[in-house]
Scaffold this active site. Structure first.
Site, PDB file in Angstrom:
ATOM      1  CE1 TYR A  24      -3.618   2.633   0.652  1.00 22.56           C
ATOM      2  CE2 TYR A  24      -2.080   3.456   2.309  1.00 22.56           C
ATOM      3  CZ  TYR A  24      -3.209   3.628   1.531  1.00 22.56           C
ATOM      4  OH  TYR A  24      -3.927   4.794   1.619  1.00 22.56           O
ATOM      5  CD  GLU A  25       3.281   2.674   4.688  1.00 21.54           C
ATOM      6  OE1 GLU A  25       4.453   2.245   4.835  1.00 21.54           O
ATOM      7  OE2 GLU A  25       2.610   3.146   5.625  1.00 21.54           O
ATOM      8  CD  GLU A  82       7.977   1.540  12.710  1.00 22.73           C
ATOM      9  OE1 GLU A  82       8.438   1.477  11.554  1.00 22.73           O
ATOM     10  OE2 GLU A  82       8.299   2.444  13.509  1.00 22.73           O
ATOM     11  N   GLY A  92     -13.246   1.354   6.818  1.00 22.49           N
ATOM     12  CA  GLY A  92     -14.518   2.038   6.966  1.00 22.49           C
ATOM     13  C   GLY A  92     -15.419   1.431   8.022  1.00 22.49           C
ATOM     14  N   GLY A  94     -14.497   0.975  11.254  1.00 25.60           N
ATOM     15  CA  GLY A  94     -14.121   1.420  12.594  1.00 25.60           C
ATOM     16  C   GLY A  94     -12.928   0.687  13.177  1.00 25.60           C
ATOM     17  CG  ASN A 123      -2.033   7.461   3.511  1.00 30.07           C
ATOM     18  OD1 ASN A 123      -3.199   7.590   3.141  1.00 30.07           O
ATOM     19  ND2 ASN A 123      -1.589   6.386   4.135  1.00 30.07           N
ATOM     20  CE1 TYR A 130      -3.948   7.604  11.571  1.00 30.49           C
ATOM     21  CE2 TYR A 130      -2.314   8.647  10.170  1.00 30.49           C
ATOM     22  CZ  TYR A 130      -2.886   7.501  10.698  1.00 30.49           C
ATOM     23  OH  TYR A 130      -2.402   6.273  10.351  1.00 30.49           O
TER      24      TYR A 130
END
Length: 157
Positions: A24-25, A82, A92, A94, A123, A130
């Site tokens: 994903y990263e 980390e 989505g 929770g 991202n 956040y």
């Protein structure tokens, strides 16, 4: 949904999640960790980190890997996240919020002054998530890293 501390039996799942997170990263080939390495780091004689597993209907849906750091300014430990990963199917639902809430409670229980983590600057979905939780970006701070030859060169100097 349940959140629980990881056990040695979760190591294969944790490594799978680490690999999925790396993909994903945009770093799918960067993971060097093995199951043995993670087992030693999480459950060996001197654990370097801990992990929590999120489950939905008994199936692993995500994880958080974390460790303690220390602030000389506050004189207290902190909790450093980390890795946070939620499977695509569980996003989505929770799970991410539940994992972060679990760690926030753990940080309070352990008298930590801070709960911190890093996020890639591209991202946007994670950053927005956040911010909704009340997290603040540390705009004046940048991460510095030594690895490989540079690390060896400094150590040998």
């Amino acid at each position: 949904m349940t959140i629980r501390p990881a056990t040695r039996d979760d190591v294969a799942t944790i490594l799978r999640f680490v690999r999925e997170l790396a993909a994903y990263e945009r770093e799918p080939d960067a993971v060097e960790a093995t199951e043995d390495m993670l087992a030693a780091a999480l459950f060996g004689d001197r654990p370097a980190a801990e992990a929590a597993i999120a489950e939905i209907d008994g199936e692993a849906a995500g994880f958080a890997l974390f460790f303690h750091n220390f602030s000389t300014w506050t004189g207290k430990p902190g909790l450093y996240l980390e890795d946070l990963y939620v499977t695509p199917a569980a996003r989505g639902s929770g799970v991410g919020r539940a994992l972060l809430a679990y760690l926030a409670r753990l940080a309070i229980d352990r008298d930590c002054a801070r709960f911190e983590w890093s996020v890639l600057d591209w991202n946007a979905p994670a950053i927005g998530f956040y911010r909704k939780l009340g997290a603040v970006g540390m705009e004046e701070w940048t991460v510095q890293r030594l690895t490989g030859d540079a690390l060896v060169k400094l150590a040998e100097s």
